[in-house]
Design a protein around this motif. Structure first.
Motif, PDB file in Angstrom:
ATOM      1  N   LEU A   1      -1.827   4.655  -9.864  1.00  0.00           N
ATOM      2  CA  LEU A   1      -0.638   5.295  -9.318  1.00  0.00           C
ATOM      3  C   LEU A   1       0.191   4.257  -8.566  1.00  0.00           C
ATOM      4  O   LEU A   1      -0.356   3.496  -7.754  1.00  0.00           O
ATOM      5  N   PRO A   2       1.506   4.231  -8.796  1.00  0.00           N
ATOM      6  CA  PRO A   2       2.352   3.286  -8.050  1.00  0.00           C
ATOM      7  C   PRO A   2       2.313   3.527  -6.549  1.00  0.00           C
ATOM      8  O   PRO A   2       2.329   2.585  -5.757  1.00  0.00           O
ATOM      9  N   GLY A   3       2.277   4.791  -6.125  1.00  0.00           N
ATOM     10  CA  GLY A   3       2.338   5.090  -4.703  1.00  0.00           C
ATOM     11  C   GLY A   3       3.729   4.855  -4.164  1.00  0.00           C
ATOM     12  O   GLY A   3       4.730   4.980  -4.881  1.00  0.00           O
ATOM     13  N   GLY A   4       3.837   4.514  -2.882  1.00  0.00           N
ATOM     14  CA  GLY A   4       5.136   4.300  -2.257  1.00  0.00           C
ATOM     15  C   GLY A   4       5.450   5.368  -1.245  1.00  0.00           C
ATOM     16  O   GLY A   4       4.572   5.819  -0.499  1.00  0.00           O
ATOM     17  N   LYS A   5       6.711   5.816  -1.230  1.00  0.00           N
ATOM     18  CA  LYS A   5       7.182   6.757  -0.221  1.00  0.00           C
ATOM     19  C   LYS A   5       7.265   8.169  -0.796  1.00  0.00           C
ATOM     20  O   LYS A   5       7.652   8.358  -1.949  1.00  0.00           O
ATOM     21  N   VAL A   6       6.934   9.157   0.049  1.00  0.00           N
ATOM     22  CA  VAL A   6       7.017  10.546  -0.384  1.00  0.00           C
ATOM     23  C   VAL A   6       7.145  11.436   0.843  1.00  0.00           C
ATOM     24  O   VAL A   6       6.686  11.090   1.935  1.00  0.00           O
ATOM     25  N   GLU A   7       7.814  12.562   0.660  1.00  0.00           N
ATOM     26  CA  GLU A   7       7.844  13.614   1.676  1.00  0.00           C
ATOM     27  C   GLU A   7       6.909  14.736   1.249  1.00  0.00           C
ATOM     28  O   GLU A   7       6.771  15.011   0.049  1.00  0.00           O
TER      29      GLU A   7
ATOM     30  N   ALA B   1      -6.674   9.124  -0.990  1.00  0.00           N
ATOM     31  CA  ALA B   1      -6.485   8.348  -2.219  1.00  0.00           C
ATOM     32  C   ALA B   1      -5.576   7.146  -2.033  1.00  0.00           C
ATOM     33  O   ALA B   1      -5.593   6.213  -2.843  1.00  0.00           O
ATOM     34  N   ALA B   2      -4.789   7.122  -0.958  1.00  0.00           N
ATOM     35  CA  ALA B   2      -3.722   6.133  -0.795  1.00  0.00           C
ATOM     36  C   ALA B   2      -4.167   4.676  -0.829  1.00  0.00           C
ATOM     37  O   ALA B   2      -3.428   3.822  -1.342  1.00  0.00           O
ATOM     38  N   PRO B   3      -5.360   4.298  -0.309  1.00  0.00           N
ATOM     39  CA  PRO B   3      -5.732   2.880  -0.403  1.00  0.00           C
ATOM     40  C   PRO B   3      -5.818   2.373  -1.839  1.00  0.00           C
ATOM     41  O   PRO B   3      -5.739   1.168  -2.073  1.00  0.00           O
ATOM     42  N   SER B   4      -5.963   3.281  -2.805  1.00  0.00           N
ATOM     43  CA  SER B   4      -6.055   2.881  -4.218  1.00  0.00           C
ATOM     44  C   SER B   4      -4.708   2.888  -4.924  1.00  0.00           C
ATOM     45  O   SER B   4      -4.638   2.538  -6.110  1.00  0.00           O
ATOM     46  N   PHE B   5      -3.635   3.300  -4.237  1.00  0.00           N
ATOM     47  CA  PHE B   5      -2.300   3.249  -4.834  1.00  0.00           C
ATOM     48  C   PHE B   5      -1.810   1.796  -4.826  1.00  0.00           C
ATOM     49  O   PHE B   5      -2.089   1.031  -3.896  1.00  0.00           O
ATOM     50  N   ASP B   6      -1.049   1.434  -5.859  1.00  0.00           N
ATOM     51  CA  ASP B   6      -0.589   0.044  -5.979  1.00  0.00           C
ATOM     52  C   ASP B   6       0.176  -0.411  -4.742  1.00  0.00           C
ATOM     53  O   ASP B   6      -0.016  -1.530  -4.260  1.00  0.00           O
ATOM     54  N   ALA B   7       1.049   0.460  -4.227  1.00  0.00           N
ATOM     55  CA  ALA B   7       1.874   0.106  -3.070  1.00  0.00           C
ATOM     56  C   ALA B   7       1.428   0.827  -1.804  1.00  0.00           C
ATOM     57  O   ALA B   7       2.171   0.864  -0.817  1.00  0.00           O
ATOM     58  N   GLY B   8       0.233   1.394  -1.816  1.00  0.00           N
ATOM     59  CA  GLY B   8      -0.183   2.186  -0.672  1.00  0.00           C
ATOM     60  C   GLY B   8       0.677   3.430  -0.546  1.00  0.00           C
ATOM     61  O   GLY B   8       1.206   3.949  -1.540  1.00  0.00           O
TER      62      GLY B   8
ATOM     63  N   ASP C   1       2.751   7.598  13.007  1.00  0.00           N
ATOM     64  CA  ASP C   1       3.849   7.594  13.969  1.00  0.00           C
ATOM     65  C   ASP C   1       4.491   8.973  13.921  1.00  0.00           C
ATOM     66  O   ASP C   1       5.415   9.225  13.144  1.00  0.00           O
ATOM     67  N   GLY C   2       3.965   9.882  14.729  1.00  0.00           N
ATOM     68  CA  GLY C   2       4.478  11.249  14.741  1.00  0.00           C
ATOM     69  C   GLY C   2       4.238  11.936  13.408  1.00  0.00           C
ATOM     70  O   GLY C   2       3.101  12.197  13.021  1.00  0.00           O
ATOM     71  N   ARG C   3       5.301  12.197  12.673  1.00  0.00           N
ATOM     72  CA  ARG C   3       5.203  12.901  11.397  1.00  0.00           C
ATOM     73  C   ARG C   3       5.184  11.940  10.210  1.00  0.00           C
ATOM     74  O   ARG C   3       5.311  12.366   9.063  1.00  0.00           O
ATOM     75  N   GLU C   4       5.007  10.661  10.475  1.00  0.00           N
ATOM     76  CA  GLU C   4       4.986   9.682   9.386  1.00  0.00           C
ATOM     77  C   GLU C   4       3.640   8.958   9.378  1.00  0.00           C
ATOM     78  O   GLU C   4       3.117   8.580  10.434  1.00  0.00           O
ATOM     79  N   PHE C   5       3.110   8.761   8.175  1.00  0.00           N
ATOM     80  CA  PHE C   5       1.810   8.128   7.984  1.00  0.00           C
ATOM     81  C   PHE C   5       1.978   6.918   7.063  1.00  0.00           C
ATOM     82  O   PHE C   5       2.735   6.970   6.088  1.00  0.00           O
ATOM     83  N   HIS C   6       1.222   5.850   7.358  1.00  0.00           N
ATOM     84  CA  HIS C   6       1.257   4.645   6.540  1.00  0.00           C
ATOM     85  C   HIS C   6      -0.176   4.240   6.190  1.00  0.00           C
ATOM     86  O   HIS C   6      -1.021   4.115   7.084  1.00  0.00           O
ATOM     87  N   VAL C   7      -0.436   4.059   4.910  1.00  0.00           N
ATOM     88  CA  VAL C   7      -1.741   3.593   4.447  1.00  0.00           C
ATOM     89  C   VAL C   7      -1.511   2.388   3.546  1.00  0.00           C
ATOM     90  O   VAL C   7      -0.782   2.473   2.553  1.00  0.00           O
ATOM     91  N   ARG C   8      -2.143   1.276   3.879  1.00  0.00           N
ATOM     92  CA  ARG C   8      -1.989   0.058   3.092  1.00  0.00           C
ATOM     93  C   ARG C   8      -2.993   0.048   1.943  1.00  0.00           C
ATOM     94  O   ARG C   8      -4.095   0.609   2.068  1.00  0.00           O
ATOM     95  N   PRO C   9      -2.643  -0.600   0.831  1.00  0.00           N
ATOM     96  CA  PRO C   9      -3.643  -0.778  -0.230  1.00  0.00           C
ATOM     97  C   PRO C   9      -4.852  -1.526   0.329  1.00  0.00           C
ATOM     98  O   PRO C   9      -4.712  -2.451   1.132  1.00  0.00           O
ATOM     99  N   ALA C  10      -6.036  -1.121  -0.082  1.00  0.00           N
ATOM    100  CA  ALA C  10      -7.237  -1.734   0.487  1.00  0.00           C
ATOM    101  C   ALA C  10      -8.417  -1.554  -0.452  1.00  0.00           C
ATOM    102  O   ALA C  10      -8.481  -0.589  -1.222  1.00  0.00           O
ATOM    103  N   ALA C  11      -9.354  -2.503  -0.356  1.00  0.00           N
ATOM    104  CA  ALA C  11     -10.645  -2.369  -1.017  1.00  0.00           C
ATOM    105  C   ALA C  11     -11.588  -1.689  -0.032  1.00  0.00           C
ATOM    106  O   ALA C  11     -11.862  -2.230   1.042  1.00  0.00           O
TER     107      ALA C  11
END
Length: 423
Positions: free
Chosen positions: A156-162, A178-185, A218-228
């Motif tokens: 999955l490319p991943g990226g930004k979503v609401e 699932a987000a750590p396995s997305f290409d762009a987190g 950060d409040g209502r926003e979440f960030h997950v980086r690609p990771a092993a």
């Protein structure tokens, strides 16, 4: 004809020690992260129940093999190269229906998801829509519910979503897991009303970090980086929501019930029970061996916002039927989309035994009244079995329909409940 359980009453103050099984919520999250890890993981002391077996079955269908080992389950990561069509059986397990579609999108096979009639009525459309925006290929014929098919294309490319996660925090947890396995987190912004059950969101973030993921909020926003991901061994906490009827029993019947292994710190919603019983004038003492709850059999009515701990509502509602005054439970409109419409079910069944219970816009109004025996229908909902058991402590003649449905989270519940009462 459904089997019936003549739930036992109490003959005097309680004095018992109970050990509840592992948390379903933690077990299934750990299984998903183990399937996404780079190496094998042993999940120790997991819950063995209908829902967790369905999760293991789903992960196996998706290519993550597992085996039972001493004290737990060993899982190997997803093998993502198979292209033959497969099917995932959901039963009525919300975590399986919501946590596994993203994993199917990481593989290369078409995967059909379906389950019981009840799961087809439980909301999932916002999650499927978000996954599609992140690059998943999903065919649901416009239903926004099972059955649906995910056609994997190797990632999955991943990226930004609401995401509107107001109907269930599991939508958010599904994407975060699932987000750590997305290409762009993943960068996810919540829209709409706040998700119910903030503790489950904290639980998901905690497990991600334990498996090595970088997750920030950060409040209502979440960030997950690609990771092993990696976590060779993980131990599951006891299920504190499953402990709810035993905690309530001490307040309703009087005496002391000790729940072994209660953790000193937990993200589980059930940990709030300590605060509840204390506010109701009971005593809750936590030490290295667990939690001891000592009750008096008397407590006041209460006004409770259970938005963050909604799964405790059935047991809490049953307990409040014995309060010294009226109570109001609010913040739980989302329970209409759980295993059954829990608010309607509670009104019907509690009223059927003589209770004065009314449904409000987002909860229940409970006025204590004399209760009598009768059949308590459970609608294939494990939490309703537990609620009925609490009622029967002081109401002779309660017949609980289909007690086996409690196997969703605690297959040995009836035996443990009977043992607590010395029967």
């Amino acid at each position: 004809m459904q089997p019936m359980w003549s739930a036992p009453g109490v003959s005097g103050p309680l004095d018992a020690t109970v050990r509840v099984p592992g948390s379903k919520s933690i077990t299934n999250r750990a299984y998903v992260l183990a399937a996404l890890a780079d190496g094998p993981t042993v999940v120790a002391e997991p819950l063995d129940s209908r829902d967790t077996r369905l999760m293991l079955g789903a992960l196996s269908a998706l290519g993550a093999a597992h085996e039972t080992v001493e004290g737990g389950v060993a899982l190997r990561p997803l093998a993502r190269e198979g292209t033959d069509p497969v099917s995932v059986a959901l039963g009525n397990a919300g975590t399986v229906a919501r946590f596994t579609p993203a994993l199917a999108a990481l593989g290369r096979a078409p995967v059909r998801f379906d389950g019981d009639e009840a799961i087809r009525r439980r909301p999932i459309a916002p999650l499927l829509r978000a996954l599609t925006e992140l690059g998943a290929d999903i065919d649901d014929d416009g239903r926004g519910a099972p059955p649906f098919t995910v056609r994997g294309h190797g990632g999955l490319p991943g990226g930004k979503v609401e995401l509107d996660s107001s109907a269930s925090s599991q939508f958010l947890s599904a994407l975060l897991l699932a987000a750590p396995s997305f290409d762009a987190g993943l960068t996810l912004r919540l829209v709409g009303d706040a998700p119910p059950s903030e503790p489950h969101i904290a639980m998901t973030m905690d497990l991600l970090r334990r498996f090595g993921a970088g997750v920030e909020r950060d409040g209502r926003e979440f960030h997950v980086r690609p990771a092993a991901l990696s976590c060779p061994a993980y131990t599951v906490e006891p299920d504190l929501s499953t402990a709810a009827p035993f905690v309530a029993a001490a307040a309703v019947a009087g005496g002391t019930v000790r729940i072994a292994g209660w953790p000193e710190n937990s993200t589980q919603p059930g940990d709030w029970l300590r605060e509840l019983v204390t506010d109701l004038g009971q005593r809750a003492e936590l030490d290295g061996s667990g939690l001891s709850v000592t009750g008096t059999g008397r407590f006041p009515g209460a006004r409770l916002d259970l938005h963050e701990v909604g799964e405790l509502t059935p047991v809490v509602a049953a307990m409040l039927c014995f309060a010294d005054g009226p109570s109001v439970i609010s913040g739980v409109a989302h329970l209409r989309g759980h295993e059954t419409d829990r608010l309607a079910a509670l009104v019907t069944e509690l009223s059927g035994l003589g209770g004065q219970v009314e449904e409000t816009a987002d909860g229940l109004a409970i006025t204590p009244a004399p209760l009598h025996g009768g059949v308590f229908h459970t609608y294939d909902d494990h939490r309703l079995v537990m609620a009925a058991a609490v009622l029967a402590l002081r109401v002779p003649g309660v017949q609980v329909e289909n007690p086996e449905t409690v196997g969703k989270t605690f297959p040995g519940f009836v035996d443990a409940w009977t043992a607590m009462l010395g029967r």
